[in-house]
Design a protein around this motif. Structure first.
Motif, PDB file in Angstrom:
ATOM      1  N   UNK A  30       0.861  -1.188   0.000  1.00 43.85           N
ATOM      2  CA  UNK A  30       0.000   0.000   0.000  1.00 43.85           C
ATOM      3  C   UNK A  30       0.894   1.234   0.000  1.00 43.85           C
ATOM      4  N   UNK A  31       0.307   2.351  -0.382  1.00 40.50           N
ATOM      5  CA  UNK A  31       1.005   3.629  -0.413  1.00 40.50           C
ATOM      6  C   UNK A  31       0.763   4.329   0.915  1.00 40.50           C
ATOM      7  N   UNK A  32       1.803   4.482   1.716  1.00 38.75           N
ATOM      8  CA  UNK A  32       1.634   5.051   3.066  1.00 38.75           C
ATOM      9  C   UNK A  32       1.067   6.478   3.045  1.00 38.75           C
ATOM     10  N   UNK A  33       1.189   7.174   1.913  1.00 37.66           N
ATOM     11  CA  UNK A  33       0.718   8.570   1.857  1.00 37.66           C
ATOM     12  C   UNK A  33      -0.793   8.673   1.630  1.00 37.66           C
ATOM     13  N   UNK A  34      -1.438   7.547   1.354  1.00 30.28           N
ATOM     14  CA  UNK A  34      -2.870   7.554   1.026  1.00 30.28           C
ATOM     15  C   UNK A  34      -3.661   6.910   2.161  1.00 30.28           C
ATOM     16  N   UNK A  35      -4.323   7.738   2.987  1.00 29.21           N
ATOM     17  CA  UNK A  35      -5.007   7.228   4.184  1.00 29.21           C
ATOM     18  C   UNK A  35      -6.044   6.167   3.826  1.00 29.21           C
TER      19      UNK A  35
ATOM     20  N   UNK B 128      -6.203   4.210   1.217  1.00 27.39           N
ATOM     21  CA  UNK B 128      -5.559   2.980   0.745  1.00 27.39           C
ATOM     22  C   UNK B 128      -4.978   2.175   1.909  1.00 27.39           C
ATOM     23  N   UNK B 129      -4.386   2.874   2.873  1.00 24.92           N
ATOM     24  CA  UNK B 129      -3.828   2.207   4.059  1.00 24.92           C
ATOM     25  C   UNK B 129      -4.955   1.530   4.846  1.00 24.92           C
ATOM     26  N   UNK B 130      -6.019   2.273   5.069  1.00 30.46           N
ATOM     27  CA  UNK B 130      -7.166   1.754   5.831  1.00 30.46           C
ATOM     28  C   UNK B 130      -7.760   0.513   5.152  1.00 30.46           C
TER      29      UNK B 130
END
Length: 242
Positions: free
Chosen positions: A59-64, A66-68
Motif C-alpha cells: 500500500x502507499x503510506x501517503x494515502x489514508x 488505501x492504508x485503511x
C-alpha cells in the motif's frame, strides 16, 4: 498469530529490519512496499530461507484510504491475528538547496514521512490499546536532529516525527505501548549510493558508513520485551556525528 509490520520493508534498512525481526522473534513479518514487488519478494524469500514467516502487504503510506482498506482487508482474512510491532520506515529524499526546492519536492517528502506515520499508526493504534501491548518504532535521521544542508524538507519531516514520537509515547505508555525513534547517520544503502563516501567518512568519528544490519539490531531490541521501559526516546546510530 502475532505480526510485525515494516513499512518500506523491501530494500535497504527496511529489508535488514525485516530479516532481523525474523531472526530474533517469533513474529510473522508483514513486508510493506509501494511499487517494487520484485525487491519485496526477495526480502520475503530471504526470510523464508531463515525459517521465518512473511507476507507481502502493498500500500502507499501517503494515502489514508488505501492504508485503511489494505489493513481492514488483511484483518478480515486474519481475524484472530494482531499486529504488535509497527516499524514506520517508509521514507524518501528529494535533496536540493531550499531556494530550489519545488513544492512537489517539499510535499512528497513530508507526505511520505509525516503523513505516512499518521496514516499507518492511526489505523493500528486502537488495537494496540485494546490489547494493552505494542511497539512503535519510527525511523528518523541525524538530519532530523541536527539538520542537514540540502535536506531542509527531509530534516523538517524527520524532526516532526521525533516530536510526534515524544508526544504519542506519553499518551499510550500506560497501556504498555512504547514509541521510540531510531536516527541513523550515514548507512550504506541505495539511498546513500550516490554520496561521496570517501569524502564523507572524514566527518564521521568512526570513519566509516554504518551497515543496515547495525540499525536493524537496534530496532529488533526496541521491539523486544527487554525494551519495555524505554519510550519517547530518539536513539542515534551514526558513528559519533554530533
Amino acid at each position: 498469530m502475532k505480526y510485525a509490520l515494516v513499512t518500506g520493508g523491501s530494500r535497504g534498512i527496511g529489508k535488514a529490519i525485516c530479516l532481523q525481526l525474523a531472526k530474533d522473534t517469533e513474529y510473522h513479518i508483514l513486508i510493506n512496499y509501494k511499487t517494487n514487488k520484485e525487491a519485496a519478494l526477495e526480502t520475503l524469500n530471504a526470510i523464508e530461507a531463515l525459517g521465518g514467516k512473511a507476507t507481502l502487504l502493498p500500500f502507499d503510506v501517503t494515502n489514508y484510504a488505501a492504508v485503511k482498506t489494505a489493513l481492514n482487508e488483511w484483518k478480515i482474512v486474519n481475524e484472530n491475528s494482531v499486529i504488535e510491532v509497527l516499524v514506520n520506515n517508509a521514507g524518501i529524499t528529494k535533496d536540493n538547496l531550499f531556494l530550489w526546492l519545488s513544492p512537489n519536492d517539499w510535499s512528497q517528502v513530508i507526505n511520505t514521512s509525516v503523513n505516512g506515520f499518521y496514516n499507518v499508526t492511526h489505523n493500528l493504534i486502537q488495537e494496540m490499546l485494546l490489547n494493552k501491548f505494542g511497539r512503535i518504532i519510527n525511523m528518523v535521521s541525524v538530519s532530523g536532529l541536527k539538520g542537514t544542508p540540502g535536506q531542509t524538507n527531509y530534516s523538517a519531516a524527520k524532526g516532526a516525527i521525533i516530536a510526534a514520537t515524544k508526544a504519542l509515547a506519553q499518551e499510550v505508555a500506560k497501556k504498555k505501548i512504547t514509541v521510540n525513534a531510531v536516527a541513523p547517520g550515514f548507512i550504506r544503502t541505495d539511498m546513500t549510493s550516490a554520496l561521496d563516501e570517501k569524502e564523507l567518512k572524514k566527518s564521521i568519528p568512526a570513519h566509516r558508513f554504518g551497515a543496515p544490519e547495525e540499525v536493524a539490531h537496534l530496532v529488533s531490541f526496541l521491539a523486544s520485551e527487554k525494551a519495555s521501559y524505554i519510550t519517547g526516546e530518539t536513539i542515534s546510530i551514526n558513528g559519533g556525528i554530533y
